[in-house]
Each structure stands twice: as structure tokens, then as C-alpha cells.
Design a protein around this motif. Structure first.
Motif, PDB file in Angstrom:
ATOM      1  N   HIS A  77      51.464  27.139  -1.975  1.00 56.00           N
ATOM      2  CA  HIS A  77      50.117  27.462  -2.428  1.00 56.00           C
ATOM      3  C   HIS A  77      49.077  26.939  -1.436  1.00 56.00           C
ATOM      4  N   ARG A  78      49.325  25.755  -0.884  1.00 57.45           N
ATOM      5  CA  ARG A  78      48.397  25.182   0.097  1.00 57.45           C
ATOM      6  C   ARG A  78      48.362  26.017   1.379  1.00 57.45           C
ATOM      7  N   VAL A  79      49.544  26.442   1.848  1.00 54.31           N
ATOM      8  CA  VAL A  79      49.599  27.243   3.072  1.00 54.31           C
ATOM      9  C   VAL A  79      48.909  28.594   2.866  1.00 54.31           C
ATOM     10  N   ILE A  80      49.189  29.237   1.753  1.00 52.21           N
ATOM     11  CA  ILE A  80      48.581  30.543   1.468  1.00 52.21           C
ATOM     12  C   ILE A  80      47.062  30.420   1.340  1.00 52.21           C
ATOM     13  N   SER A  81      46.606  29.380   0.663  1.00 48.14           N
ATOM     14  CA  SER A  81      45.162  29.171   0.505  1.00 48.14           C
ATOM     15  C   SER A  81      44.495  28.887   1.843  1.00 48.14           C
ATOM     16  N   ALA A  82      45.167  28.118   2.698  1.00 44.11           N
ATOM     17  CA  ALA A  82      44.594  27.774   4.004  1.00 44.11           C
ATOM     18  C   ALA A  82      44.416  28.992   4.888  1.00 44.11           C
ATOM     19  N   ASN A  83      45.186  30.047   4.620  1.00 46.49           N
ATOM     20  CA  ASN A  83      45.100  31.262   5.420  1.00 46.49           C
ATOM     21  C   ASN A  83      44.255  32.353   4.757  1.00 46.49           C
ATOM     22  N   ASP A  84      43.535  31.967   3.688  1.00 47.64           N
ATOM     23  CA  ASP A  84      42.565  32.866   3.032  1.00 47.64           C
ATOM     24  C   ASP A  84      43.197  34.202   2.645  1.00 47.64           C
ATOM     25  N   LEU A  85      44.334  34.129   1.952  1.00 46.02           N
ATOM     26  CA  LEU A  85      45.057  35.337   1.585  1.00 46.02           C
ATOM     27  C   LEU A  85      44.845  35.620   0.100  1.00 46.02           C
ATOM     28  N   GLY A  86      43.901  36.495  -0.184  1.00 48.25           N
ATOM     29  CA  GLY A  86      43.590  36.831  -1.565  1.00 48.25           C
ATOM     30  C   GLY A  86      44.483  37.889  -2.162  1.00 48.25           C
ATOM     31  N   ASN A  87      45.405  38.403  -1.370  1.00 48.92           N
ATOM     32  CA  ASN A  87      46.302  39.469  -1.845  1.00 48.92           C
ATOM     33  C   ASN A  87      47.692  38.954  -2.197  1.00 48.92           C
ATOM     34  N   VAL A  88      47.801  37.651  -2.452  1.00 55.97           N
ATOM     35  CA  VAL A  88      49.077  37.041  -2.834  1.00 55.97           C
ATOM     36  C   VAL A  88      48.955  36.426  -4.224  1.00 55.97           C
ATOM     37  N   VAL A  89      49.900  36.777  -5.098  1.00 51.26           N
ATOM     38  CA  VAL A  89      50.018  36.133  -6.399  1.00 51.26           C
ATOM     39  C   VAL A  89      51.279  35.277  -6.356  1.00 51.26           C
ATOM     40  N   LEU A  90      51.117  33.957  -6.328  1.00 46.16           N
ATOM     41  CA  LEU A  90      52.242  33.029  -6.212  1.00 46.16           C
ATOM     42  C   LEU A  90      52.542  32.427  -7.581  1.00 46.16           C
TER      43      LEU A  90
END
Length: 227
Positions: A77-90
Motif C-alpha cells: 500500500h505504501r509503494v502504490i501510494s508513493a507512485n500516485d496510482l489511483g487505478n489500483v484497488v489493493l
């Protein structure tokens, strides 16, 4: 890509793989053959979210990703958030074939070794996970591509699920857990569902199965320089 992790949050083996650039390198090299613009992707086994983030950067793609290990899901979740990816549901959880049930999951120091298989080696702790039916999830979210790295559980999952409307499956095989007989079972199960091994999207144990019946152009072989 931003990977805001520290050495104390992963094992020494994983940290060395991260700083050397070898972490999930085979998957990263081939996943772009499996996922195309505007695909709707279900990923099983998020890990720390690196492959997830690469997939999510493809134009128009939507990703739903599941990670069973709670602590690993937090890192992802931290990695995905750091890359500003709003198209991922984790989601922290697990998808399986058949009726939903409660399953034991074995957490190990090397996050890529955590699995449903107690026999895979020493583990730090056992947790219980409530499963969700994979075929229902695929149908409800109009998924067309499946990406998975689930430490041997693919053998049962791919054999017992229907995989409605899936066009491509990209997965890592784990022959050290189930041998060539397990690979044969997986291949035969997918062939029965209309999938074929696709060499253009496969690299060693990271393999692509697809239903595409379109005509293919010749691709000349490219040889990579070695030291």
C-alpha cells in the motif's frame, strides 16, 4: 519507481534484490506482453507492489490486487501510494476456487515464501484468512487478465476455477513445490479452458497463457549481451 521501504522492513535477501534491481526482474520483463492498454487486471500475490505499480502505469488499465500477508499488504500500500496510482484497488485477503472458507496462511521471514503450504518450510506464525470465490470476483468486476504469483497455490486454483471471460493469464510457476507433474496439470487444465502457452510473453518460470487466435508476425530473436 518510488519504493519507500527500509532494510529493517524486509529480509536481507529481499533488500539485496531490491537494491541490485533483481527483485521480480523476470516478471517485470514479461508482464508488458501480458497486460495491454485498457485491460482490467486481477493480481493475486501483490508482494510489495512493484509489479502492481508497473501494471498500473499502462494506459487505461484498472487493477484489483490481493495480498494475503497483512504486513506485506501494508508495504505494498505504501509503494502504490508513493507512485500516485489511483487505478489500483489493493485488498488484504485471498481468492480461491469453490465455496468461501477459512484457510490457514503461513507467514515467513522472506515475504515471497509466505504461503498456504505448511510444508514449504519454517514459518513465523500462522494466521487464518477468509476466502472469496475467484470466479464470482472475475464476473463482478469484468476482469479480462489474471496475473498471479501465489507460491504454489496456482496448481489448485487454476485447475478448479472456471475463469470466465479471462483472455490472458500471467503467472510464476513453482516447480520446486509440485514438480513437472504439477506443471503438466496446470497446462492441461488451462488447455481445457481454451488457453495456450504463449512463448512471446514467457520467460523461464514466468509464463503467459492466452486465448488470442489472431495472426502473428515473425519476431526476430534478440540476443542480450552478457559480461
Amino acid at each position: 519507481m518510488r519504493v519507500p521501504l527500509t532494510p529493517d522492513e524486509v529480509s536481507p535477501i529481499i533488500w539485496q534484490a531490491l537494491i541490485s534491481g533483481s527483485y521480480e526482474a523476470k516478471e517485470a520483463k514479461s508482464v508488458f506482453k501480458a497486460v495491454q492498454p485498457n485491460d482490467r487486471v486481477l493480481e493475486l500475490g501483490t508482494g510489495i507492489g512493484i509489479i502492481t505499480s508497473l501494471i498500473a502505469k499502462i494506459a487505461g488499465v484498472q487493477v484489483w490486487s490481493f495480498e494475503a500477508n497483512p504486513s506485506t499488504a501494508a508495504l505494498a500500500h505504501r509503494v502504490i501510494s508513493a507512485n500516485d496510482l489511483g487505478n489500483v484497488v489493493l485488498s488484504q485477503g485471498i481468492l480461491t476456487a469453490g465455496e468461501p472458507c477459512i484457510l490457514p496462511f503461513y507467514v515467513r521471514e522472506d515475504l515471497w515464501m509466505s504461503s498456504l503450504d505448511k510444508r514449504q518450510g519454517p514459518y513465523q506464525c500462522e494466521i487464518s484468512l477468509a476466502s472469496t470465490n475467484i470466479d464470482d470476483f472475475i464476473a463482478d468486476h469484468a476482469i479480462n487478465v489474471l496475473v498471479m504469483d501465489i507460491e504454489g497455490a496456482e496448481r489448485d486454483l487454476l485447475g478448479r476455477s472456471a475463469l470466465p471471460h479471462i483472455e490472458r493469464i500471467f503467472l510464476e510457476l513453482h516447480d520446486h513445490l509440485y514438480g513437472l507433474s504439477g506443471i503438466r496439470e496446470i497446462t492441461q487444465a488451462l488447455a481445457a479452458k481454451g488457453f495456450a502457452y504463449d512463448p512471446r510473453g514467457s520467460n523461464g518460470p514466468c509464463v503467459l497463457f492466452a486465448k488470442d487466435e489472431g495472426q502473428r508476425e515473425f519476431e526476430p530473436e534478440v540476443f542480450e549481451a552478457t559480461d
